[in-house]
Motif scaffolding. Sequence first.
Motif, PDB file in Angstrom:
ATOM      1  N   UNK A 159      -2.703  12.428   0.429  1.00 22.63           N
ATOM      2  CA  UNK A 159      -2.737  11.107   1.056  1.00 22.63           C
ATOM      3  C   UNK A 159      -3.491  10.089   0.213  1.00 22.63           C
ATOM      4  N   UNK A 160      -3.358  10.209  -1.096  1.00 21.78           N
ATOM      5  CA  UNK A 160      -3.949   9.230  -1.998  1.00 21.78           C
ATOM      6  C   UNK A 160      -3.312   7.866  -1.760  1.00 21.78           C
ATOM      7  N   UNK A 161      -4.139   6.814  -1.811  1.00 18.92           N
ATOM      8  CA  UNK A 161      -3.662   5.450  -1.633  1.00 18.92           C
ATOM      9  C   UNK A 161      -3.587   4.737  -2.978  1.00 18.92           C
ATOM     10  N   UNK A 162      -2.493   4.037  -3.204  1.00 18.36           N
ATOM     11  CA  UNK A 162      -2.356   3.156  -4.368  1.00 18.36           C
ATOM     12  C   UNK A 162      -2.164   1.748  -3.825  1.00 18.36           C
ATOM     13  N   UNK A 163      -3.054   0.839  -4.206  1.00 18.42           N
ATOM     14  CA  UNK A 163      -3.110  -0.476  -3.574  1.00 18.42           C
ATOM     15  C   UNK A 163      -2.610  -1.604  -4.469  1.00 18.42           C
ATOM     16  N   UNK A 164      -2.081  -1.281  -5.646  1.00 19.81           N
ATOM     17  CA  UNK A 164      -1.529  -2.290  -6.542  1.00 19.81           C
ATOM     18  C   UNK A 164      -0.120  -1.879  -6.961  1.00 19.81           C
ATOM     19  N   UNK A 170       0.872  -1.168   0.000  1.00 21.05           N
ATOM     20  CA  UNK A 170       0.000   0.000   0.000  1.00 21.05           C
ATOM     21  C   UNK A 170       0.908   1.216   0.000  1.00 21.05           C
ATOM     22  N   UNK A 171       0.777   2.055  -1.011  1.00 18.37           N
ATOM     23  CA  UNK A 171       1.583   3.264  -1.101  1.00 18.37           C
ATOM     24  C   UNK A 171       0.697   4.467  -0.839  1.00 18.37           C
ATOM     25  N   UNK A 172       1.021   5.229   0.202  1.00 18.92           N
ATOM     26  CA  UNK A 172       0.308   6.469   0.522  1.00 18.92           C
ATOM     27  C   UNK A 172       1.114   7.633  -0.044  1.00 18.92           C
ATOM     28  N   UNK A 173       0.478   8.423  -0.892  1.00 20.46           N
ATOM     29  CA  UNK A 173       1.141   9.544  -1.553  1.00 20.46           C
ATOM     30  C   UNK A 173       0.727  10.836  -0.855  1.00 20.46           C
TER      31      UNK A 173
END
Length: 229
Positions: A65-70, A57-60
């Motif tokens: 604080x957008x989350x990228x889950x792949x 899980x990458x929090x930008x």
Amino acid sequence: MPDYTLYGYFRSSCTARVRIALHLKGIAYEDVPINLLKGEQRSEAHRVLNPSGTVPLLICHGAGDMSITQSVAAVEYIDEVHAGTGPSLLPPASDPAARAAARSLASIVAADMQPVTNLKVRQYLKEAAGEGHAAEWMRKATVEGLQAYEAVSARWAGRYSVGDELTIADICLMPAVWNAARLGIDIEQFLTIAKVVGNLNEVPAVQQASYFRQKDCPPELRVKETDGG
């Protein structure tokens, strides 16, 4: 505070892809370990952040604080947002065929190989048919995936999987090779992959992203700096 927070596990190949991309770009990030063996990825607290109950899980933080889950989406996001920093992780837009090849190779690992050899599948197979059957299935699926990768990359490879520049294909390949080694698979039987991996092993960003250099790696497995590896 760094611009990114990465939730992952030291031996997660998907997490390692994102680590490699961040290190290639020279981007600092906060590392938050999630112990897959203890089921922390399925906790209510983690599912609030990642409904899939997985890592990475990458929090930008720079994007609200957008989350990228792949993992592949995270790698491409990092490449696009930091296009002027470090190497490009895809061949140039002027070469759409090479870009398609890099994405195809990445997908062989990320879509075809890894999902059928992950922890969830192994645990299911272990319960259904025993540990020996699960391990044999993982070896078979991994070899088949590497055979496909070899066949495609043989037409495109230079120093790396697609030409002489490291791409998203290599970012996906390297952790898959680490997993293959754990399963006792001899990479040398795949001539193109073996050549590419030999070159990748010399890349500092790949070395830094190694499973055995992470803070949640058990001490008995961790690489000692005096080892020179």
